[in-house]
Design a protein around this motif. Structure first.
Motif, PDB file in Angstrom:
ATOM      1  N   GLY A 170      89.278  91.326  63.726  1.00 30.48           N
ATOM      2  CA  GLY A 170      88.933  92.532  62.973  1.00 30.48           C
ATOM      3  C   GLY A 170      90.125  93.213  62.331  1.00 30.48           C
ATOM      4  N   LYS A 171      91.283  93.167  63.021  1.00 27.41           N
ATOM      5  CA  LYS A 171      92.458  93.871  62.505  1.00 27.41           C
ATOM      6  C   LYS A 171      92.895  93.379  61.138  1.00 27.41           C
ATOM      7  CE  LYS A 171      94.482  95.883  66.576  1.00 27.41           C
ATOM      8  NZ  LYS A 171      94.863  95.420  67.875  1.00 27.41           N
ATOM      9  N   SER A 172      92.783  92.083  60.903  1.00 33.85           N
ATOM     10  CA  SER A 172      93.261  91.541  59.624  1.00 33.85           C
ATOM     11  C   SER A 172      92.280  91.808  58.481  1.00 33.85           C
ATOM     12  CB  SER A 172      93.496  90.039  59.747  1.00 33.85           C
ATOM     13  OG  SER A 172      92.259  89.405  59.942  1.00 33.85           O
ATOM     14  N   LEU A 173      91.033  92.219  58.846  1.00 34.94           N
ATOM     15  CA  LEU A 173      90.015  92.407  57.795  1.00 34.94           C
ATOM     16  C   LEU A 173      90.339  93.571  56.877  1.00 34.94           C
ATOM     17  CD1 LEU A 173      86.631  91.780  59.592  1.00 34.94           C
ATOM     18  CD2 LEU A 173      87.515  90.529  57.664  1.00 34.94           C
ATOM     19  N   LYS A 174      90.860  94.672  57.458  1.00 39.77           N
ATOM     20  CA  LYS A 174      91.098  95.874  56.655  1.00 39.77           C
ATOM     21  C   LYS A 174      92.123  95.583  55.566  1.00 39.77           C
ATOM     22  CE  LYS A 174      92.889 100.465  56.860  1.00 39.77           C
ATOM     23  NZ  LYS A 174      93.719 101.372  57.590  1.00 39.77           N
ATOM     24  N   LYS A 175      93.198  94.853  55.962  1.00 44.27           N
ATOM     25  CA  LYS A 175      94.264  94.538  55.012  1.00 44.27           C
ATOM     26  C   LYS A 175      93.737  93.667  53.879  1.00 44.27           C
ATOM     27  CE  LYS A 175      97.764  92.118  56.493  1.00 44.27           C
ATOM     28  NZ  LYS A 175      98.601  91.796  57.635  1.00 44.27           N
ATOM     29  N   LYS A 176      92.929  92.684  54.239  1.00 45.45           N
ATOM     30  CA  LYS A 176      92.393  91.764  53.222  1.00 45.45           C
ATOM     31  C   LYS A 176      91.407  92.490  52.311  1.00 45.45           C
ATOM     32  CE  LYS A 176      93.213  87.478  55.662  1.00 45.45           C
ATOM     33  NZ  LYS A 176      94.445  87.237  54.943  1.00 45.45           N
ATOM     34  N   ALA A 289      79.433  94.838  63.439  1.00 40.88           N
ATOM     35  CA  ALA A 289      79.547  96.155  62.814  1.00 40.88           C
ATOM     36  C   ALA A 289      80.993  96.621  62.815  1.00 40.88           C
ATOM     37  CB  ALA A 289      78.680  97.155  63.577  1.00 40.88           C
ATOM     38  N   SER A 290      81.740  96.305  63.875  1.00 39.58           N
ATOM     39  CA  SER A 290      83.139  96.755  63.918  1.00 39.58           C
ATOM     40  C   SER A 290      83.952  96.047  62.840  1.00 39.58           C
ATOM     41  CB  SER A 290      83.742  96.524  65.309  1.00 39.58           C
ATOM     42  OG  SER A 290      84.096  95.172  65.471  1.00 39.58           O
ATOM     43  N   TYR A 291      83.623  94.783  62.540  1.00 37.49           N
ATOM     44  CA  TYR A 291      84.287  94.088  61.428  1.00 37.49           C
ATOM     45  C   TYR A 291      83.953  94.805  60.130  1.00 37.49           C
ATOM     46  CZ  TYR A 291      85.013  90.068  64.452  1.00 37.49           C
ATOM     47  OH  TYR A 291      85.423  89.253  65.450  1.00 37.49           O
ATOM     48  N   SER A 292      82.663  95.119  60.012  1.00 36.80           N
ATOM     49  CA  SER A 292      82.173  95.766  58.799  1.00 36.80           C
ATOM     50  C   SER A 292      82.900  97.082  58.570  1.00 36.80           C
ATOM     51  CB  SER A 292      80.679  95.995  58.983  1.00 36.80           C
ATOM     52  OG  SER A 292      80.099  96.354  57.789  1.00 36.80           O
ATOM     53  N   VAL A 293      83.082  97.854  59.656  1.00 37.28           N
ATOM     54  CA  VAL A 293      83.769  99.148  59.551  1.00 37.28           C
ATOM     55  C   VAL A 293      85.224  98.946  59.146  1.00 37.28           C
ATOM     56  CG1 VAL A 293      84.611 101.097  60.919  1.00 37.28           C
ATOM     57  CG2 VAL A 293      82.232 100.400  61.087  1.00 37.28           C
ATOM     58  N   LYS A 294      85.878  97.921  59.722  1.00 37.72           N
ATOM     59  CA  LYS A 294      87.279  97.652  59.364  1.00 37.72           C
ATOM     60  C   LYS A 294      87.378  97.350  57.868  1.00 37.72           C
ATOM     61  CE  LYS A 294      89.607  97.384  63.414  1.00 37.72           C
ATOM     62  NZ  LYS A 294      88.853  96.783  64.462  1.00 37.72           N
ATOM     63  N   LYS A 295      86.404  96.565  57.379  1.00 41.86           N
ATOM     64  CA  LYS A 295      86.393  96.188  55.967  1.00 41.86           C
ATOM     65  C   LYS A 295      86.152  97.431  55.103  1.00 41.86           C
ATOM     66  CE  LYS A 295      83.991  92.852  53.049  1.00 41.86           C
ATOM     67  NZ  LYS A 295      82.722  93.309  52.581  1.00 41.86           N
ATOM     68  N   GLY A 296      85.238  98.280  55.576  1.00 38.79           N
ATOM     69  CA  GLY A 296      84.906  99.484  54.810  1.00 38.79           C
ATOM     70  C   GLY A 296      86.002 100.533  54.835  1.00 38.79           C
TER      71      GLY A 296
END
Length: 566
Positions: A170-176, A289-296
């Motif tokens: 999940g951590k890398s999703l926000k950056k991408k 959902a936590s991945y989704s939130v990181k992305k959002g």
């Protein structure tokens, strides 16, 4: 229930007695046993029908409430979306011009459109999940604890381990995701610039250059999106695999309790396994959902960047609402810089009411900057600009600009009818007022020949009509507003001689009995001004009437001579 049906358990004929929370499991089992025994005595068919009705009822309720949850949450999601968009638009138009001179327009468009949608997909689509899934997990865990405390503690040793592994992805999703949003803003900018400059692109055969730029951007977007989606797609299999691993270990440990230690009933163990698997679905949904939130998060930060930007031109708390203009505009020793270098230095000028003051000088001498400062599109760095002795920073921006009419070098019109373009000047004007304004601006002569008259749509940026016609409509808009102060920023510089003559006559009609600041490139347009101010590198070098300055034979005379040879 099954144990009783198949005769695995001794049937209970007497109703069990409640002995307290510590024996809740035994009471539950005994009560079910007693209930099923009663039904079984009436015939096994009755038990099966009862079970079928129970299952159908439970699922009917589950689905009806699921639908109702989504029904009400739809209004909430779309309402939040609407509010964010409205706030963003309101904030965008309240920010100063300087904010947008540094930003690409396409990036702002991307934030209002795609980033807000991303917020909907990532945050708002999981609202019901935030309430539903934790409750599901809570009740399932309670049931598991009732069946076997020892087995439940064992399960909870493994859950944090799998949670930690899931969070790493999940951590890398926000950056991408941030890279994806930025790239989207970039290619929207290219589209916006392409549409705005299509004539130049075609004229210079630059389709290849812009096509190349756009393709580079979409290739980067392709790469970033693939990387982001691949990470996101990894979420579901990872959480499922970890979940099944936990179930497998549970099967081994629980099997020991049933077969070796004989401390757990086989029927209960099967129920327990079902419950443990039941936790997996909501846990998987929460991890997704936590991945989704990181992305959002990346999209939300970009939206909040605009919403949290404070405008340096905000009105003061007790700003004055000024509705009239009585004596003069005074530029008192002002200095101003756009970036590092001062464009105006210790500049002073008085514009008395009813007088026409013209500013002339070479390009870059600071003429247009004065128009930007008087209308408070920018704030000065030093000194003060006063209207009737009141600093314009103490007046509300709306009432200050309400006193002024603006005609710029680029006649900015909108993709709408002539009538609606003019009504921007005064939304309550009657048709009679519009025709009067068009006549003063010498625009009626071409408007009356248009197929739909004032109801004619003039196209994007008014491109269906000529430059001179656009400029006369801009003047008509300023006339309709009927402000006491007029600011004309090189209003005739982009016109041919014939159009200039018509526009000049329109300007003279408009400036009668009005205070005006005229910024002029063509000196023929300002010979009748009450005062001509000659500027050079942000300072006044000469001032006087046309005749006085001509007699001086200085810089103004030089400019006149140069233009008379043009």
């Amino acid at each position: 229930m099954l144990n009783v049906l198949f005769g695995k358990t001794e049937r209970l004929k007497e109703k069990p007695v409640w002995k307290g929370l510590s024996e809740i499991r035994e009471f539950g089992e005994d009560y079910l046993n007693f209930f099923v025994t009663q039904k079984a005595d009436e015939g096994n068919d009755d038990v099966l029908i009862f079970m079928v009705i129970l299952v159908i009822t439970m699922f009917f309720l589950k689905n009806i409430f699921g639908y109702l949850a989504m029904y009400f949450i739809t209004f909430l999601r779309n309402g939040v979306l609407k509010d964010i968009r409205n706030e963003l638009y309101k904030k965008t138009i309240s920010l100063p011009l300087s904010f947008f001179s540094e930003k690409r327009k396409g990036d702002t468009i991307a934030r209002i459109s795609t980033d807000v949608l991303e917020i909907q997909h990532s945050f708002l689509s999981i609202l019901e999940l935030i309430v539903r899934e934790p409750l599901m997990i809570l009740f399932t865990i309670l049931a598991m604890l009732i069946i076997s405390v020892k087995l439940t503690i064992f399960v909870f040793v493994f859950i944090p381990v799998s949670g930690f592994l899931i969070s790493l992805i999940g951590k890398s999703l926000k950056k991408k995701s941030d890279s994806v949003q930025k790239e989207q803003g970039f290619f929207l900018s290219i589209i916006e610039e392409t549409l705005g400059g299509l004539k130049v692109i075609k004229g210079f055969n630059a389709e290849g250059i812009f096509g190349g730029r756009f393709q580079e951007s979409t290739s980067r977007f392709f790469k970033f999106s693939n990387s982001l989606l691949n990470r996101q797609n990894l979420a579901s299999p990872t959480s499922e695999f970890l979940g099944i691993t936990v179930i497998a270990i549970l099967l081994w440990y629980g099997g020991q309790m049933v077969l070796v230690e004989k401390t757990l009933d086989p029927g209960l163990f099967i129920v327990y396994m079902g419950l443990a698997y039941n936790i997996l679905t909501p846990a998987k949904a929460i991890s997704k959902a936590s991945y989704s939130v990181k992305k959002g998060n990346a999209a939300a930060e970009r939206v909040l960047e605009i919403l949290n930007t404070t405008s340096p031109l905000e009105d003061k708390e007790n700003a004055i609402n000024k509705t009239d203009f009585n004596s003069n505009i005074h530029l008192d020793n002002i200095s101003f810089k756009y970036e590092d270098e001062y464009v105006l230095k210790n500049f002073s000028l008085e514009v008395p009411k009813g007088k026409s003051i013209a500013l002339v000088g070479q390009s870059g001498s600071g003429k247009s900057t004065i128009a930007n400062l008087v209308t408070r599109f920018y704030d000065i760095n030093q000194g003060a600009i006063k209207i009737d002795g009141i600093d314009i920073r103490d007046i509300t921006k709306e009432s200050l600009r309400g006193l002024m009419g603006l005609v710029t070098q680029d006649s900015i019109l909108f993709n709408d009818t002539i009538k609606n373009n003019l009504l921007i000047g005064d939304k309550n004007a009657s048709e009679e007022d519009i025709l009067k304004a068009l006549k003063i601006a010498n625009a009626w002569e071409f408007v009356k020949d248009l197929p739909l008259g004032i109801e004619t749509n003039i196209g994007d940026s008014g491109n269906k009509i000529s430059g001179g016609q656009k400029q006369r409509l801009s003047i008509a808009r300023a006339v309709l507003k009927n402000p006491p102060i007029m600011i004309l920023d090189e209003a005739t510089s982009a016109l041919d001689t014939e159009s200039e003559r018509l526009v000049q006559s329109a300007l003279e009609n408009m400036m009668k009995n009005r205070t005006s600041i005229v910024i002029a490139h063509r000196l023929s347009t300002i010979q009748n001004s009450d005062l001509i101010v000659v500027m050079q590198k942000g300072s006044i070098v000469e001032k006087g009437t046309h005749d006085e300055l001509t007699a001086k034979n200085g810089i103004y005379q030089k400019l006149v001579t140069m233009q008379s040879f043009d």
